[in-house]
Enzyme design. Structure first.
Site, PDB file in Angstrom:
ATOM      1  N   CYS A 148     -12.204 -18.667  11.494  1.00  0.00           N
ATOM      2  CA  CYS A 148     -13.169 -19.266  12.006  1.00  0.00           C
ATOM      3  C   CYS A 148     -12.914 -19.130  13.416  1.00  0.00           C
ATOM      4  O   CYS A 148     -13.863 -19.206  14.112  1.00  0.00           O
ATOM      5  CB  CYS A 148     -12.858 -20.672  11.389  1.00  0.00           C
ATOM      6  SG  CYS A 148     -11.056 -21.716  11.513  1.00  0.00           S
ATOM      7  N   GLU A 197     -13.238 -29.706   9.853  1.00  0.00           N
ATOM      8  CA  GLU A 197     -13.009 -27.718  10.146  1.00  0.00           C
ATOM      9  C   GLU A 197     -13.884 -27.062  10.133  1.00  0.00           C
ATOM     10  O   GLU A 197     -13.418 -26.550   8.831  1.00  0.00           O
ATOM     11  CB  GLU A 197     -11.131 -27.030  10.270  1.00  0.00           C
ATOM     12  CG  GLU A 197     -10.373 -28.804  10.264  1.00  0.00           C
ATOM     13  CD  GLU A 197      -9.682 -28.858  11.429  1.00  0.00           C
ATOM     14  OE1 GLU A 197     -10.401 -28.363  12.730  1.00  0.00           O
ATOM     15  OE2 GLU A 197      -8.994 -29.632  12.001  1.00  0.00           O
TER      16      GLU A 197
HETATM   17  P1  NAP Z   1     -17.832 -23.360   2.312  1.00  0.00           P
HETATM   18  O1  NAP Z   1     -18.915 -21.778   1.041  1.00  0.00           O
HETATM   19  O2  NAP Z   1     -17.727 -24.541   2.805  1.00  0.00           O
HETATM   20  O3  NAP Z   1     -16.570 -23.596   1.054  1.00  0.00           O
HETATM   21  C1  NAP Z   1     -15.586 -24.675   1.049  1.00  0.00           C
HETATM   22  C2  NAP Z   1     -15.251 -24.891   0.574  1.00  0.00           C
HETATM   23  O4  NAP Z   1     -16.423 -26.512   0.236  1.00  0.00           O
HETATM   24  C3  NAP Z   1     -14.709 -24.795  -0.703  1.00  0.00           C
HETATM   25  O5  NAP Z   1     -14.064 -25.161  -1.522  1.00  0.00           O
HETATM   26  C4  NAP Z   1     -15.908 -24.853  -1.937  1.00  0.00           C
HETATM   27  O6  NAP Z   1     -15.993 -24.834  -2.708  1.00  0.00           O
HETATM   28  C5  NAP Z   1     -16.672 -26.385  -1.425  1.00  0.00           C
HETATM   29  N1  NAP Z   1     -18.385 -26.792  -1.034  1.00  0.00           N
HETATM   30  C6  NAP Z   1     -18.995 -26.181  -0.693  1.00  0.00           C
HETATM   31  N2  NAP Z   1     -20.021 -26.820  -0.552  1.00  0.00           N
HETATM   32  C7  NAP Z   1     -19.821 -27.710  -1.246  1.00  0.00           C
HETATM   33  C8  NAP Z   1     -20.108 -28.949  -1.619  1.00  0.00           C
HETATM   34  N3  NAP Z   1     -22.275 -29.070  -1.068  1.00  0.00           N
HETATM   35  N4  NAP Z   1     -20.016 -30.045  -1.710  1.00  0.00           N
HETATM   36  C9  NAP Z   1     -18.791 -29.561  -2.720  1.00  0.00           C
HETATM   37  N5  NAP Z   1     -17.811 -28.978  -1.717  1.00  0.00           N
HETATM   38  C10 NAP Z   1     -18.841 -28.001  -1.215  1.00  0.00           C
HETATM   39  O7  NAP Z   1     -16.964 -22.313   3.351  1.00  0.00           O
HETATM   40  P2  NAP Z   1     -16.472 -20.804   2.933  1.00  0.00           P
HETATM   41  O8  NAP Z   1     -16.870 -19.873   2.323  1.00  0.00           O
HETATM   42  O9  NAP Z   1     -15.095 -21.055   1.327  1.00  0.00           O
HETATM   43  O10 NAP Z   1     -15.244 -20.273   3.456  1.00  0.00           O
HETATM   44  C11 NAP Z   1     -15.479 -20.074   4.931  1.00  0.00           C
HETATM   45  C12 NAP Z   1     -16.703 -21.419   6.388  1.00  0.00           C
HETATM   46  O11 NAP Z   1     -15.048 -22.112   6.645  1.00  0.00           O
HETATM   47  C13 NAP Z   1     -16.480 -20.209   7.958  1.00  0.00           C
HETATM   48  O12 NAP Z   1     -17.796 -20.867   8.039  1.00  0.00           O
HETATM   49  C14 NAP Z   1     -15.311 -20.580   8.548  1.00  0.00           C
HETATM   50  O13 NAP Z   1     -15.478 -21.104   9.596  1.00  0.00           O
HETATM   51  C15 NAP Z   1     -14.719 -21.980   8.009  1.00  0.00           C
HETATM   52  N6  NAP Z   1     -13.609 -22.517   8.085  1.00  0.00           N
HETATM   53  C16 NAP Z   1     -12.701 -23.296   9.584  1.00  0.00           C
HETATM   54  C17 NAP Z   1     -11.961 -24.246  10.067  1.00  0.00           C
HETATM   55  C18 NAP Z   1     -11.643 -24.301  10.991  1.00  0.00           C
HETATM   56  O14 NAP Z   1     -10.654 -24.495  10.975  1.00  0.00           O
HETATM   57  N7  NAP Z   1     -12.345 -24.919  11.681  1.00  0.00           N
HETATM   58  C19 NAP Z   1     -11.097 -22.772   8.621  1.00  0.00           C
HETATM   59  C20 NAP Z   1     -10.999 -21.477   7.601  1.00  0.00           C
HETATM   60  C21 NAP Z   1     -12.903 -21.715   7.432  1.00  0.00           C
HETATM   61  P3  NAP Z   1     -16.818 -24.062  -4.477  1.00  0.00           P
HETATM   62  O15 NAP Z   1     -15.761 -22.351  -3.847  1.00  0.00           O
HETATM   63  O16 NAP Z   1     -16.957 -24.823  -5.484  1.00  0.00           O
HETATM   64  O17 NAP Z   1     -18.398 -23.567  -3.698  1.00  0.00           O
END
Ligand code: NAP
Length: 454
Positions: free
Chosen positions: A264, A230
C-alpha cells in the site's frame, strides 16, 4: 455464494487446500468464545500479557521458515521477503514487550480534583478484516498491540491466505494465549455483516481496498462501532533537482518493487524534476531491468508472482488504458498468468489510471515535473494520502515542504516504511486511524477520564 475456499499457489497454479466456511452456528460459538475469553483476559496484568508476547516472539523466530514457506506458497512472495516479514513481526512483539506498560499505565493529570487521571480500558472483541499482501505482518500489527491492551481478536483474513490465517491462530495458542483470545473466522462477505452487527464485536479494523473499507465502515457506522481503516494509496516519490541518485537509487527501486509491487505504501508515482529527469530515468531503468524474477521459493528471487492472476490482469488493464491515453512503455509490460514483468511507464499525465489510481504490482509511473514546486503540486494531486517521499540534498527545502504534504507520512531521502516505533496510517481515501507505536495501541481502548474529589 460458494461454501468453501480453495487456496492455490499463484506461481504454478497448483491447488493447495480446501477449507469449509464456518457455518452460522460455528460463528456464534466463536463469538461466544471470544466474549468468554475477554472476561478473564481483561483482568490480567499487562506484564502477564507481555510474558506471552515473549513466547510469541520466540515462536515466530523458531518457526520463521515454516511460516514464510506457507505465505510464499499462498501468495507468491519471494521467500527471502517472507522470512524478513516474520522477523519484523518478532520485532513488533519486542517493541510492545518493552513499551506496553508505559503506554497503558494510568496517566495522572493535575486538575482541581483531589486526583484525576486517564485510564485505558480494553473494549472487548475486535474484528480484523485483513489483506493478503503481508499476510502475517498486517495481522500482527493489529493483534499484538490490541491483545496486549486486553482486547481479544477475531480475524477474517483474505481468502487466498486461509492457511496463513489458521497458522496465526495456532501460533497464538502455542504461545499460551488463552483459548478464544485470538480466533480465525472462515467467512464470506455476506456473513461479515451479521458479525459486525453482533453486540459481542465492539470495533472493526480493516486493511484492504477502498471498496472493502467503504462497505465495512458503512455497516460499522450504522451500528455505531469504531473503525480503523488502512486502505490503498498511490504514494509519490518526488525527486528534486539536487537528489543524490547514486546514493538512493536502490532505495527508490525497492520502494516500488519490493513485495512484487504489492504494498500500500509503495512508491507508485515517480515525480521527477525536469533538470534531473533524463539522468533519473536512465539509472532507474538500468536498475529495474537488473531485478531477478523467478520462482518465489528461490532465495535469490526478488520479483515473484502477483498474488492472483485476476490482480495481474487488472494491473495490465490500468497500464493499457494509460497507453491508450498517450503513455509510453519504457520497460516491461509483459504478463504471463500471475507474473508481471517489472514495468516502467513514462509520458504519464494526470488523467491516466497509472497516475490517478492505485497500481498494485510492479509498475512504476514516471512523471516529468517542470521544477521542484510543480513536483509537489503533482504529488499532492491524489485522492489518497498514505505517504510521500522526497529525495533532495537540500534539507532546508525538505523541511519547508512538511506542511505541504497532507498525508499520513512524509519520508525524506528514504522510502515510506512501517516501523513499530512510529504511527502508521493514512488520510483521505487511504483511510483513518493509526496502527503501531503508542497511537496504535490506544486505538482500541476506552480512554477513560477518572475524576476524584474528596
Ligand atoms: P481487498 O480485496 O479489499 O480485501 C481485503 C480484505 O477485505 C479481505 O479479507 C477480503 O476478503 C475482505 N473484503 C473485501 N471486500 C469485502 C466486503 N465487501 N465485505 C467483507 N469483506 C470484504 O484487498 P486486498 O486485495 O486483499 O489487498 C490489497 C489492498 O489492500 C490494496 O488496496 C492495498 O493498498 C490495501 N492495503 C492497505 C494497507 C494499509 O496499511 N493502508 C496495507 C496493505 C494493503 P476476501 O479475500 O474474502 O475477498
Amino acid at each position: 455464494m460458494k461454501n468453501s475456499i480453495i487456496t492455490s499457489n499463484p506461481y504454478n497454479q497448483k491447488e493447495l487446500k480446501t477449507y469449509n466456511y464456518h457455518t452460522d452456528n460455528e460463528v456464534e460459538i466463536i463469538l461466544n468464545n471470544a466474549q468468554n475469553a475477554f472476561e478473564d483476559w481483561k483482568e490480567k496484568e499487562i506484564k502477564d500479557r507481555t510474558k506471552l508476547l515473549k513466547n510469541l516472539a520466540n515462536l515466530l523466530e523458531d518457526k520463521k521458515e515454516t511460516y514464510a514457506k506457507l505465505m510464499t506458497e499462498e501468495m507468491g512472495k519471494p521467500i527471502s521477503q517472507s522470512i524478513a516479514e516474520i522477523e519484523k513481526c518478532a520485532w513488533l512483539c519486542d517493541f510492545y514487550i518493552t513499551n506496553a506498560e508505559d503506554f497503558l499505565s494510568d496517566n495522572i493529570i493535575e486538575t482541581d480534583a483531589h486526583e484525576s487521571f486517564i485510564s485505558y480500558d480494553p473494549l472487548g472483541t475486535i474484528l480484523a478484516v485483513m489483506p493478503w499482501n503481508y499476510p502475517f505482518w498486517q495481522v500482527m500489527r493489529f493483534a499484538v498491540p490490541s491483545l496486549t491492551a486486553g482486547n481479544v481478536g477475531l480475524l477474517k483474513h483474505a481468502s487466498n491466505v486461509t492457511g496463513t490465517a489458521l497458522a496465526i491462530q495456532d501460533v497464538f495458542e502455542e504461545a499460551g494465549y488463552p483459548k478464544g483470545c485470538f480466533q480465525t473466522l472462515l467467512v464470506n462477505h455476506d456473513q461479515i455483516e451479521t458479525i459486525v452487527e453482533n453486540d459481542i464485536v465492539k470495533a472493526v479494523t480493516l486493511t484492504g481496498s477502498e471498496a472493502a473499507g467503504r462497505s465495512i465502515a458503512a455497516i460499522a457506522g450504522k451500528n455505531l462501532k469504531k473503525t480503523v481503516l488502512e486502505l490503498g494509496g498511490n504514494n509519490a516519490c518526488v525527486v528534486f533537482d539536487d537528489a543524490n541518485l547514486d546514493k538512493y537509487m536502490d532505495t527508490m527501486v525497492k520502494a516500488r518493487m519490493q513485495n512484487t509491487g504489492q504494498s500500500c505504501i509503495a512508491a507508485k508515482r515517480f515525480i521527477v524534476s525536469e533538470k534531473i529527469y533524463d539522468q533519473f530515468l536512465n539509472s532507474f531503468t538500468k536498475e529495474v531491468s537488473k531485478l531477478t524474477s523467478g520462482n518465489p521459493e528461490d532465495d535469490n528471487t526478488f520479483i515473484g508472482v502477483m498474488a492472483r492472476e485476476d490482480l495481474a490482469e487488472e494491473l495490465e488493464k490500468q497500464v493499457n488504458d494509460s497507453v491508450k491515453l498517450g503513455a509510453k512503455v519504457t520497460l516491461g509490460n509483459k504478463r504471463y498468468k500471475a507474473y508481471y514483468e517489472p514495468t516502467i511507464i513514462t509520458e504519464v499525465t494526470e488523467d491516466m489510471p497509472v497516475f490517478k489510481e492505485e497500481t498494485f504490482g510492479p509498475v512504476a509511473a514516471v512523471i516529468k515535473a517542470k521544477d521542484n514546486n510543480h513536483a509537489i503540486q503533482l504529488a499532492t494531486n491524489s485522492r489518497f494520502g498514505l505517504g510521500t517521499m522526497i529525495f533532495t540534498e537540500n534539507l532546508d527545502e525538505a523541511y519547508n515542504q512538511i506542511a505541504n504534504i497532507p498525508d499520513g507520512a512524509l519520508f525524506i531521502n528514504d522510502m515510506v516504511k512501517s516501523d513499530p516505533r512510529l504511527p502508521f496510517g493514512g488520510t483521505k481515501a487511504s483511510g483513518y486511524g493509526r496502527e503501531l507505536s503508542k497511537e496504535g495501541i490506544l486505538e482500541f481502548v476506552n480512554i477513560k477520564t477518572v475524576y476524584i474529589n474528596q
